[in-house]
Design a protein around this motif. Structure first.
Motif, short mmCIF file in Angstrom:
data_model
loop_
_atom_site.label_atom_id
_atom_site.label_comp_id
_atom_site.label_asym_id
_atom_site.label_seq_id
_atom_site.Cartn_x
_atom_site.Cartn_y
_atom_site.Cartn_z
N ALA A 187 -0.22 -0.72 12.61
CA ALA A 187 -0.45 -0.12 11.30
C ALA A 187 -1.68 0.78 11.33
CB ALA A 187 -0.64 -1.21 10.26
N VAL A 188 -1.58 1.91 10.65
CA VAL A 188 -2.67 2.88 10.59
C VAL A 188 -2.98 3.15 9.11
CG1 VAL A 188 -3.40 5.23 11.14
CG2 VAL A 188 -1.99 3.93 12.77
N PRO A 189 -4.24 3.03 8.70
CA PRO A 189 -4.59 3.28 7.29
C PRO A 189 -4.15 4.68 6.86
CG PRO A 189 -6.44 2.36 8.47
CD PRO A 189 -5.42 2.68 9.50
N GLY A 190 -3.69 4.77 5.64
CA GLY A 190 -3.26 6.06 5.12
C GLY A 190 -1.81 6.36 5.36
N THR A 191 -1.11 5.51 6.12
CA THR A 191 0.32 5.68 6.32
C THR A 191 1.05 4.69 5.42
OG1 THR A 191 0.55 4.05 8.11
CG2 THR A 191 -0.13 6.28 8.73
N SER A 192 2.36 4.82 5.38
CA SER A 192 3.16 3.98 4.49
C SER A 192 3.60 2.68 5.15
CB SER A 192 4.40 4.76 4.03
OG SER A 192 5.20 5.13 5.13
N PHE A 193 3.24 2.45 6.40
CA PHE A 193 3.71 1.26 7.10
C PHE A 193 3.00 0.02 6.56
CE2 PHE A 193 4.00 4.59 10.54
CZ PHE A 193 5.32 4.87 10.27
N SER A 194 3.78 -0.86 5.93
CA SER A 194 3.22 -2.05 5.30
C SER A 194 4.26 -3.15 5.28
CB SER A 194 2.80 -1.74 3.85
OG SER A 194 1.42 -1.45 3.73
N LEU A 195 3.79 -4.38 5.26
CA LEU A 195 4.69 -5.52 5.17
C LEU A 195 5.48 -5.43 3.88
CD1 LEU A 195 5.30 -8.24 6.68
CD2 LEU A 195 3.76 -9.31 5.02
N PRO A 196 6.81 -5.44 3.93
CA PRO A 196 7.61 -5.30 2.71
C PRO A 196 7.33 -6.42 1.71
CG PRO A 196 8.98 -4.92 4.64
CD PRO A 196 7.66 -5.44 5.14
N ALA A 197 7.47 -6.09 0.45
CA ALA A 197 7.17 -7.05 -0.61
C ALA A 197 8.08 -8.27 -0.55
CB ALA A 197 7.29 -6.38 -1.97
N ASN A 198 9.31 -8.10 -0.04
CA ASN A 198 10.26 -9.21 -0.06
C ASN A 198 10.20 -10.10 1.17
OD1 ASN A 198 11.34 -7.46 1.81
ND2 ASN A 198 13.44 -7.54 1.01
#
Length: 502
Positions: free
Chosen positions: A109-120
């Protein structure tokens, strides 16, 4: 979190049935203060297979690790503990019990990108919270900085640490920005130490500076000991996830450990990490909950590799993969095999085991032990290894593991064999990639439709491609791939992490 908002762009098996009642071995302890064990999970960062004394490192390479060695002598020392090639993928796999590609997190993961653990996604913390645990994380999350991905919104009651989308070198952005004349922001607008309670927004505590980085782990220890003390008083079981900084670059030790080793700041950092583990073990003893607590010490991936000289280190700031080839960022054995020890006094027999154990296996294993429920609407790739932990031997419940990088399925481990499906560029260590995959007398330029196969036990450096000689191995290897592909029919993966193809 102004700095985050400022730089963010605008825009192996199906689920394992959960245990519906407390396991028999727990029922036998009903007279104890609590029937569910506490769980203390200490996750080291970039510690290689050959760094810890109990794995052949320690004193022999100039940085003794007596407290982790002690833990290993008292618990189950896993000698075939397998992770993913880098930190975000491994942490996603740990928290979800699933291959990181299923969460879209198969790259760092890189700050400022959209890659994130999905909410579900259902995390280990959510599962254990549902089983009656109080949960906390102090340290590094690194599963994205989107609000829905942050730990206080993913099952944790308490969070204190570095920004949830960042890693330990984040403080360098201010100096780097000034050096390159690209950023000119004051520390209070840069990366911050943050905290939050369940469901609350992140609150900045103080700037994350180089000075803070040197002592951050002891802040995490203080938070962790205080958390355990409070839960002991409440009588509730706790899950404390302590992802510490040691030995992630830049390995800037605190003043107490500066010069402690004989191999520069990496060794100093390793010894500091050992002291951190010792402090947490001592706290369990002082609180009288040692026998009621499962302790796990593990690393998220292999070590930073050769050539890693950072922040003015007087020696290369690198760890050891032991006998295996590769390091952090590679896809070879040295990147994905590392150290892990599990202790539960009176329940887990002290011994070592060569059983294959994935970082994903902790979720279903803890669900079984704690009486937690696993989701039934998605594939769970981890397997329940409670019989391995609580028995007196056994080969474990796993015989294969897939490895992904971005959108690519790059390799499969089946028993002692590793097959590669693609030739990849050398990683950070320079030891892997095409050089690795070429094998003796083989071309590294093309696969020609056939995987390259190595026997890790007889050839830990992966020098000899035996794919043609041992072609029968491809049957079970490709079967594992087909089993994974079948799960995608009902549960397709989200778009894989990607930062180069648009």
């Amino acid at each position: 979190m102004d700095w985050v908002n400022k730089w963010r762009p605008a825009a192996s098996a199906m689920a394992i049935a959960s245990c519906l009642s407390i396991c028999p071995f727990l029922a036998a302890t009903a007279s104890a203060q609590q029937t569910k064990p506490n769980i203390l999970f200490i996750l080291g960062d970039n510690i290689g297979y050959g760094d810890i004394g109990a794995y052949g490192g320690g004193e022999s390479r100039g940085s003794p690790t007596p407290r982790i060695d002690q833990l290993a002598s008292e618990g189950l020392r896993l000698t075939q503990f397998l992770v993913e090639p880098s930190c975000t993928p491994s942490r996603a796999a740990l928290m979800t019990g699933r291959y990181s590609i299923r969460s879209g997190l198969s790259l760092v993961a890189v700050p400022g990108t959209s890659f994130s653990l999905p909410a579900n996604e259902i995390t280990m913390a959510e599962m254990l919270h549902g089983a009656g645990y109080v949960t906390a994380i102090f340290g590094k999350w690194h599963l994205g900085d989107q609000t829905y991905s942050q730990p206080q919104n993913q099952g944790f009651d308490e969070f204190y640490g570095i920004p949830p989308g960042d890693t330990w070198d984040a403080f360098g952005m201010i100096r780097q920005g000034l050096q390159t004349k690209t950023l000119d922001i004051p520390p209070e607008k840069g990366p911050q130490i943050v905290e939050a309670k369940r469901g609350e927004p992140l609150k900045a505590v103080k700037p994350y500076t180089e000075e803070v980085r040197r002592g951050i782990d002891w802040e995490l220890v203080d938070h962790g000991v205080d958390f355990m003390r409070r839960q002991k008083a409440s009588g509730k079981p706790f899950f404390l996830y302590l992802p510490i900084s040691r030995t992630h670059f830049p390995n800037l030790p605190s003043k107490r450990f500066e010069g402690a080793s004989r191999i520069g700041q990496f060794g100093d950092s390793l010894m500091e990490g050992d002291a951190i583990v010792g402090t947490m073990l001592d706290a369990l003893t002082e609180l009288g909950v040692e026998k009621d607590t499962i302790v796990v010490f593990a690393s998220d991936n292999g070590p930073d590799g050769p050539g890693a000289s950072r922040f003015g280190a007087d020696m290369p700031d690198m760890g050891s993969s032991g006998p295996y080839r590769g390091a952090l960022g590679d896809v070879s054995e040295g990147a994905i095999r590392t150290a892990a020890v599990v202790r539960w006094p009176g329940r887990i027999m002290a011994r070592s085991s060569y059983a294959m154990f994935s970082i994903m296996d902790f979720l279903p294993t803890f669900a079984r032990i704690a009486g937690g429920k696993l989701p039934s609407d998605r594939p769970i790739d981890g397997v329940d290894q409670s019989e391995l932990l609580l028995g007196d031997g056994g080969v474990g419940a796993r015989d294969h593991l897939l490895t992904f990088v971005g959108a690519e399925l790059v390799s499969v481990r089946w028993k002692q064999f590793r097959a590669y499906f693609v030739d990849v560029a050398p990683g950070r260590s320079g030891a892997g990639g095409a050089i690795l995959l070429g094998g003796v007398g083989a071309s590294a330029a093309a696969m020609n439709g056939y995987p390259k196969v190595f026997n890790i036990e007889s050839d830990p450096q992966e020098d000899h491609n035996i794919g043609e000689m041992y072609n029968w191995v491809l049957g079970p290897i490709l079967k594992a791939v087909e089993e994974y592909k079948k799960t995608l029919v009902r549960s397709p993966n989200p778009p894989a992490a990607n930062m180069t193809k648009f």
